[in-house]
Design a protein around this motif. Structure first.
Motif, short mmCIF file in Angstrom:
data_model
loop_
_atom_site.label_atom_id
_atom_site.label_comp_id
_atom_site.label_asym_id
_atom_site.label_seq_id
_atom_site.Cartn_x
_atom_site.Cartn_y
_atom_site.Cartn_z
N GLY A 149 0.81 -1.21 0.00
CA GLY A 149 0.00 0.00 0.00
C GLY A 149 0.83 1.25 0.00
N SER A 150 0.24 2.36 0.46
CA SER A 150 0.92 3.65 0.46
C SER A 150 0.93 4.23 1.86
CB SER A 150 0.22 4.60 -0.51
OG SER A 150 -1.07 4.93 -0.05
N LEU A 151 1.84 5.16 2.07
CA LEU A 151 1.97 5.86 3.33
C LEU A 151 1.56 7.31 3.15
CD1 LEU A 151 5.43 4.68 4.72
CD2 LEU A 151 3.16 3.98 5.52
N LYS A 152 0.76 7.82 4.06
CA LYS A 152 0.43 9.25 4.07
C LYS A 152 1.40 9.94 5.02
CE LYS A 152 -3.42 12.49 4.54
NZ LYS A 152 -4.86 12.64 4.89
N VAL A 153 2.21 10.82 4.46
CA VAL A 153 3.24 11.55 5.21
C VAL A 153 2.83 13.02 5.25
CG1 VAL A 153 5.68 12.13 5.30
CG2 VAL A 153 4.97 9.90 4.42
N ALA A 154 2.91 13.63 6.43
CA ALA A 154 2.40 14.99 6.59
C ALA A 154 3.32 15.82 7.48
CB ALA A 154 0.99 14.97 7.19
N THR A 155 3.14 17.13 7.42
CA THR A 155 3.80 18.04 8.35
C THR A 155 2.77 19.06 8.82
OG1 THR A 155 5.62 19.61 8.68
CG2 THR A 155 4.64 19.53 6.48
N TRP A 156 2.85 19.42 10.12
CA TRP A 156 1.84 20.30 10.72
C TRP A 156 2.49 21.14 11.81
CZ3 TRP A 156 -3.16 18.08 13.49
CH2 TRP A 156 -4.07 19.12 13.69
N ASN A 157 2.58 22.43 11.57
CA ASN A 157 3.04 23.37 12.58
C ASN A 157 1.84 23.75 13.44
OD1 ASN A 157 3.71 25.79 14.01
ND2 ASN A 157 5.37 26.19 12.58
N LEU A 158 1.91 23.44 14.73
CA LEU A 158 0.77 23.58 15.64
C LEU A 158 0.75 24.91 16.39
CD1 LEU A 158 0.85 19.90 16.81
CD2 LEU A 158 -1.08 20.97 15.65
N GLU A 159 1.65 25.82 16.06
CA GLU A 159 1.67 27.19 16.60
C GLU A 159 1.57 27.25 18.12
OE1 GLU A 159 -0.20 31.65 15.95
OE2 GLU A 159 -1.39 29.92 15.38
N TRP A 160 2.71 27.09 18.78
CA TRP A 160 2.78 27.21 20.24
C TRP A 160 1.81 26.23 20.92
CZ3 TRP A 160 6.77 29.72 22.28
CH2 TRP A 160 7.37 30.76 21.55
N LEU B 2 5.55 17.21 13.42
CA LEU B 2 4.86 18.23 14.21
C LEU B 2 5.88 19.28 14.64
CD1 LEU B 2 2.79 15.80 16.46
CD2 LEU B 2 2.00 16.95 14.39
N GLU B 3 5.49 20.54 14.51
CA GLU B 3 6.37 21.62 14.92
C GLU B 3 5.69 22.47 16.01
OE1 GLU B 3 6.86 19.89 11.39
OE2 GLU B 3 5.73 21.78 11.11
N GLU B 4 6.54 23.10 16.82
CA GLU B 4 6.11 23.98 17.92
C GLU B 4 5.34 23.21 19.00
OE1 GLU B 4 4.69 27.87 16.97
OE2 GLU B 4 5.91 28.03 15.14
N VAL B 5 5.90 22.10 19.42
CA VAL B 5 5.30 21.25 20.46
C VAL B 5 6.10 21.43 21.75
CG1 VAL B 5 4.72 18.90 21.14
CG2 VAL B 5 4.51 19.60 18.74
N LEU C 11 -6.61 27.89 15.88
CA LEU C 11 -5.97 26.59 15.89
C LEU C 11 -4.49 26.70 15.57
CD1 LEU C 11 -8.71 24.37 14.25
CD2 LEU C 11 -8.24 24.77 16.66
N SER C 12 -4.15 27.23 14.42
CA SER C 12 -2.76 27.40 14.04
C SER C 12 -2.71 28.33 12.85
CB SER C 12 -2.13 26.06 13.67
OG SER C 12 -0.82 26.24 13.18
#
Length: 277
Positions: free
Chosen positions: A12-23, A63-66, A264-265
């Protein structure tokens, strides 16, 4: 640390993501580690973020800003996910949530991304370095959140932020060259704070040792004001061929608070799919 492999990795396939969660923090407003205008996350905020995390449904998400891994785990909870986070002491750390049935090996944090002097009053964020999967199908992952203040500039720009970002890009370039020399499939993802494009000199620097694929190349983000991306996914090695054409997606926040604003961000989740060989 290594988790046992799962047969699901091989198909199958992989879902790869990036998410900056802002503080993403629950520290009280006025905490000396926070800017004065940063508000802590409320239970309602966390519930709304968790709703979007469920909709995103990634296999691997940077994930960024954690501030705390426990906060990331409220968005991507066990037993479905494992949370990994850098060990540096900054508030805005980078992290990753990885589907729990995927085998993961953690490598030392890329602390060289903190190019400031040891006695500097503030420090830059380390990178998170993981290998996901085993054998020929494994994917090396580097999560970054680079210096802000140099989104679009030429190589001669003398602003301090641009000098800092160039030094950080050299560290990322070294990491990429090591992966290429070792024949690994890899992805560098996160908040680059840079409008990377095929003609960008900083992207050229990263690709000096071999071709890279920028999933966001030539595209504007529908998030916010619709500007070009600063959150990117860069594939190298065999992962360039794994990227599914047309799979780039941006998740928008559809709900609003009563005053008509979204708390949210200031970034939206960005994702793409990789087809395993």
């Amino acid at each position: 640390m290594i988790w046992a492999a799962c047969p699901a990795w091989a198909a199958g396939s992989l879902k790869v993501a990036t998410w900056n969660l802002e503080w993403l923090t629950t520290r009280a407003q006025g905490d000396p580690a926070l800017p004065p205008d940063v508000m802590p996350r409320t239970p309602t905020d966390m519930a709304r973020l968790a709703h979007y995390a469920t909709r995103l449904a990634p296999d691997i998400v940077a994930l960024e800003e954690v501030d705390d891994p426990a906060l990331a785990a409220r968005l991507f909870p066990a037993p479905a996910y494992h949370i990994f986070i850098t060990g540096d002491s900054v508030v805005q750390r980078v992290a990753a949530a990885v589907r729990a049935d995927l085998p993961v090996m953690r490598h030392p944090d890329v602390t060289a991304l903190d190019v400031y002097a040891a006695d500097a009053p503030r420090h830059l964020r380390a990178g998170l370095d993981l290998t996901i999967g085993t054998g020929a199908d494994s994917l090396r992952v580097l999560v970054v959140h680079l210096k802000a203040g140099c989104r679009d500039s030429g190589p001669a720009d003398r602003r301090p932020a641009c000098g800092t970002l160039r030094r950080q890009m050299a560290v990322v370039q070294d990491w990429i060259m090591e992966r290429q020399d070792e024949g690994e499939a890899f992805v560098v993802l996160g908040d680059f704070n840079r409008l990377l494009a095929p003609d960008d000199p900083m992207l050229h620097t990263l690709g000096e040792n071999g071709p890279l694929t920028l999933a966001t190349a030539g595209r504007a983000s529908p998030c916010g004001a619709g500007t070009y991306f600063i959150d990117h996914l860069i594939m190298g090695g065999a992962a360039r061929d794994w990227l599914e054409p047309g799979s780039l997606r941006v998740m928008l926040y559809r709900d609003r608070t009563q005053d008509g604003t979204a708390r949210l961000s200031d970034h939206c989740p960005v994702s793409a799919r990789l087809s395993l060989p």
